[in-house]
Design a protein around this motif. Structure first.
Motif, mmCIF file in Angstrom:
data_model
loop_
_atom_site.group_PDB
_atom_site.id
_atom_site.type_symbol
_atom_site.label_atom_id
_atom_site.label_comp_id
_atom_site.label_asym_id
_atom_site.label_seq_id
_atom_site.Cartn_x
_atom_site.Cartn_y
_atom_site.Cartn_z
ATOM 1 N N THR A 378 81.730 51.889 40.306
ATOM 2 C CA THR A 378 82.371 51.832 41.623
ATOM 3 C C THR A 378 83.047 50.488 41.825
ATOM 4 N N ASP A 379 83.958 50.451 42.773
ATOM 5 C CA ASP A 379 84.655 49.212 43.115
ATOM 6 C C ASP A 379 84.164 48.616 44.423
ATOM 7 N N GLU A 380 83.526 49.416 45.244
ATOM 8 C CA GLU A 380 83.006 48.925 46.525
ATOM 9 C C GLU A 380 81.899 49.839 47.014
ATOM 10 N N LEU A 381 81.114 49.319 47.932
ATOM 11 C CA LEU A 381 80.054 50.115 48.543
ATOM 12 C C LEU A 381 80.609 50.896 49.725
ATOM 13 N N PRO A 382 80.051 52.065 50.019
ATOM 14 C CA PRO A 382 80.484 52.788 51.225
ATOM 15 C C PRO A 382 80.286 51.926 52.467
ATOM 16 N N SER A 383 81.283 51.887 53.315
ATOM 17 C CA SER A 383 81.212 51.021 54.507
ATOM 18 C C SER A 383 80.085 51.426 55.451
ATOM 19 N N GLU A 384 79.643 52.677 55.368
ATOM 20 C CA GLU A 384 78.568 53.135 56.251
ATOM 21 C C GLU A 384 77.218 52.532 55.875
ATOM 22 N N ILE A 385 77.075 52.092 54.626
ATOM 23 C CA ILE A 385 75.785 51.577 54.158
ATOM 24 C C ILE A 385 75.562 50.131 54.585
ATOM 25 N N ILE A 386 76.629 49.340 54.602
ATOM 26 C CA ILE A 386 76.506 47.888 54.784
ATOM 27 C C ILE A 386 75.787 47.503 56.082
ATOM 28 N N PRO A 387 76.078 48.128 57.234
ATOM 29 C CA PRO A 387 75.334 47.726 58.454
ATOM 30 C C PRO A 387 73.835 47.969 58.377
ATOM 31 N N TYR A 388 73.394 48.820 57.447
ATOM 32 C CA TYR A 388 71.972 49.144 57.342
ATOM 33 C C TYR A 388 71.266 48.361 56.239
ATOM 34 N N PHE A 389 71.947 47.352 55.686
ATOM 35 C CA PHE A 389 71.333 46.519 54.655
ATOM 36 C C PHE A 389 69.970 45.959 55.082
ATOM 37 N N PRO A 390 69.866 45.332 56.281
ATOM 38 C CA PRO A 390 68.558 44.767 56.659
ATOM 39 C C PRO A 390 67.466 45.821 56.768
ATOM 40 N N HIS A 391 67.815 47.019 57.271
ATOM 41 C CA HIS A 391 66.808 48.060 57.467
ATOM 42 C C HIS A 391 66.360 48.647 56.131
ATOM 43 N N VAL A 392 67.316 48.860 55.208
ATOM 44 C CA VAL A 392 66.959 49.356 53.875
ATOM 45 C C VAL A 392 66.098 48.324 53.151
ATOM 46 N N THR A 393 66.476 47.048 53.288
ATOM 47 C CA THR A 393 65.687 45.979 52.664
ATOM 48 C C THR A 393 64.270 45.954 53.227
ATOM 49 N N THR A 394 64.145 46.171 54.536
ATOM 50 C CA THR A 394 62.822 46.205 55.164
ATOM 51 C C THR A 394 61.944 47.285 54.534
ATOM 52 N N LEU A 395 62.497 48.491 54.377
ATOM 53 C CA LEU A 395 61.731 49.587 53.782
ATOM 54 C C LEU A 395 61.322 49.274 52.346
ATOM 55 N N LEU A 396 62.273 48.740 51.550
ATOM 56 C CA LEU A 396 61.967 48.437 50.148
ATOM 57 C C LEU A 396 60.890 47.359 50.035
ATOM 58 N N VAL A 397 61.012 46.335 50.879
ATOM 59 C CA VAL A 397 60.039 45.239 50.828
ATOM 60 C C VAL A 397 58.642 45.743 51.167
ATOM 61 N N LEU A 398 58.540 46.570 52.205
ATOM 62 C CA LEU A 398 57.227 47.072 52.603
ATOM 63 C C LEU A 398 56.631 47.986 51.532
ATOM 64 N N VAL A 399 57.483 48.768 50.878
ATOM 65 C CA VAL A 399 56.989 49.662 49.824
ATOM 66 C C VAL A 399 56.456 48.867 48.648
ATOM 67 N N PHE A 400 57.234 47.862 48.186
ATOM 68 C CA PHE A 400 56.866 47.141 46.978
ATOM 69 C C PHE A 400 55.814 46.060 47.220
ATOM 70 N N ALA A 401 55.697 45.602 48.478
ATOM 71 C CA ALA A 401 54.737 44.534 48.756
ATOM 72 C C ALA A 401 53.397 45.054 49.245
ATOM 73 N N SER A 402 53.305 46.370 49.474
ATOM 74 C CA SER A 402 52.109 46.920 50.121
ATOM 75 C C SER A 402 50.840 46.750 49.285
ATOM 76 N N GLN A 403 50.974 46.642 47.958
ATOM 77 C CA GLN A 403 49.786 46.587 47.109
ATOM 78 C C GLN A 403 49.058 45.244 47.169
ATOM 79 N N ARG A 404 49.743 44.191 47.597
ATOM 80 C CA ARG A 404 49.118 42.870 47.546
ATOM 81 C C ARG A 404 48.769 42.340 48.940
ATOM 82 N N LEU A 405 48.834 43.172 49.951
ATOM 83 C CA LEU A 405 48.659 42.695 51.320
ATOM 84 C C LEU A 405 47.195 42.743 51.733
ATOM 85 N N ARG A 406 46.817 41.773 52.583
ATOM 86 C CA ARG A 406 45.470 41.783 53.160
ATOM 87 C C ARG A 406 45.559 41.309 54.604
ATOM 88 N N PRO A 407 45.657 42.255 55.544
ATOM 89 C CA PRO A 407 45.730 41.863 56.948
ATOM 90 C C PRO A 407 44.383 41.360 57.430
#
Length: 420
Positions: A378-407
């Motif tokens: 591809t040459d560019e990302l769909p413009s609809e995805i870019i505004p949701y970068f922070p929210h997608v990152t939030t989901l990915l971080v919580l998924v991948f970091a969940s194994q090492r957490l201790r509240p």
């Protein structure tokens, strides 16, 4: 005692994973920051996206990360005392309105103080509901979020002669800006313009946090080491954290559990109010309906990513702020993030392989290959995805970091003295 009982020869004989675990926390933090800068620098070199690590991009990321980080810091204070606070969003809303009102009526610093007080009142209501009346923490937080939005809409409609129900007038004056290291500006700009691997990118990042910095930004950043010192280096902090781990044991030792929870949740609201003030003073210059945009919830995700510690929280907020800053960049810059994601997945996969987590290694290898393939085809990302970068990152971080957490062990539990 470990250093006395284990001579250097014994330390050398330890497995590599054990030796890495023995590295001081601050040294690990520096290592992770250098690794992150290296990934961005290599991405810039491979893709030619110079704006990826430019000074303006980094400054924008800092400003966008700040309200997220402050909201997360508020959540950290509350949850370290055992009270879940998803009302951070509503407390931020209160901070935006009262910060704007104070700035218009009295002046910028008075507005900052009033915004902090507005958020603190929201925290006090949450503490009253959860600590005194035993309301479920989630229900109370949702109620505060809804109440704050409606209350601020009402205040907007009856203030400033009812000019608008959606926003306030612009604040007449703002806080000042300073250069923290003026004697380094010239050499750092020279090095930044040479486009060297790592060094130029690091120079741009240093410039972004040391030149033309708002005094409000400096005040906000100082709260993170201050929080660490109070919660982890003082008797008061030990008592507060003990309330979040085992309130019965803390009560048996004479700690006033109710008071500690009240103090922690009120401070949580004050920090969230300051997060709202930052949105007003560093961005729009006025209160606007819907201004927070879910940053209170992203702040909670940053706090979880940081494992309920200020340093990790700041790194997580920086990641979300950087992804948010991509919305204002050209298409080529946001497209280059696919290579950055591929490199990050490769590094994470290697870390999993080092720990002999072969399934996770295979998953990250597939993700890295997928990102690289997406970039190549591809040459560019769909413009609809870019505004949701922070929210997608939030989901990915919580998924991948969940194994090492201790509240905190007692987080979210309603406590009554003597079990009543």
């Amino acid at each position: 005692m470990t250093s006395l009982m284990n001579p250097p020869e014994a330390i050398k004989d330890l497995p590599p994973r054990q030796r890495f675990a023995d590295i001081p926390r601050w040294a690990k933090g520096v290592l992770y920051i250098c690794l992150g800068v290296g990934v961005l620098s290599l991405t810039r070199v491979l893709t030619g996206a110079g704006q990826l690590t430019a000074e303006n991009t980094m400054r924008s990321a800092l400003y966008l990360a700040l309200p997220i980080a402050l909201a997360g810091l508020g959540g950290l204070w509350s949850e370290r005392a055992g009270v879940v606070n998803i009302g951070l969003e509503g407390m931020m809303v209160l901070g935006t309105w009262f910060g704007a009102y104070g700035g218009i009526a009295y002046g910028p610093w008075q507005g900052i103080a009033l915004g902090i007080v507005g958020g603190a009142v929201g925290g006090l209501l949450h503490a009253l509901a959860t600590v005194v009346f035993g309301v479920d923490h989630i229900i109370s937080g949702v109620a505060i979020n809804l109440l704050a939005v409606g209350f601020c809409q009402f205040l907007t409609s009856v203030s400033w002669n009812g000019v608008s129900t959606r926003e306030s007038p612009t604040i007449p004056s703002n806080v000042g800006n300073v250069d923290l290291l003026p004697f380094l500006n010239s050499p750092l700009r020279t090095l930044s313009g040479q486009h060297r691997f790592f060094l130029s990118d690091l120079s741009s990042m240093v410039l972004s946090i040391t030149t033309h910095v708002s005094l409000l930004t400096i005040l906000a950043l100082l709260l993170f080491p201050l929080t660490y010192l109070i919660l982890w280096r003082t008797p008061f902090g030990l008592r507060l954290r003990s309330v979040g781990e085992d309130p019965d044991a803390a009560d048996s030792l004479g700690v006033n559990v109710y008071r500690m929870k009240f103090v922690a949740v009120t401070i949580s609201g004050a920090l969230s109010g300051l997060a709202g003030v930052v949105l007003v003073y560093l961005f729009s210059g006025k209160f606007q309906d819907g201004q927070t945009g879910g940053r209170g919830f992203i702040g909670l995700a940053a706090m979880i990513f940081g494992n309920w510690r200020p340093g990790g929280l700041l790194v997580g907020a920086g990641l979300f702020g950087f992804m948010d800053s991509m919305q204002s960049q050209v298409t080529a810059t946001s497209h280059a993030l696919l290579i950055g994601a591929a490199l990050a997945f490769v590094i994470t996969g290697l870390a999993c392989a080092w720990r002999r987590l072969w399934v996770s290694t295979a998953v990250f290898a597939l993700l890295a290959a997928g990102c690289a393939y997406w970039y190549q085809t591809t040459d560019e990302l769909p413009s609809e995805i870019i505004p949701y970068f922070p929210h997608v990152t939030t989901l990915l971080v919580l998924v991948f970091a969940s194994q090492r957490l201790r509240p905190p062990a007692a987080d979210g539990k309603v406590w009554r003295r003597g079990g009543r």
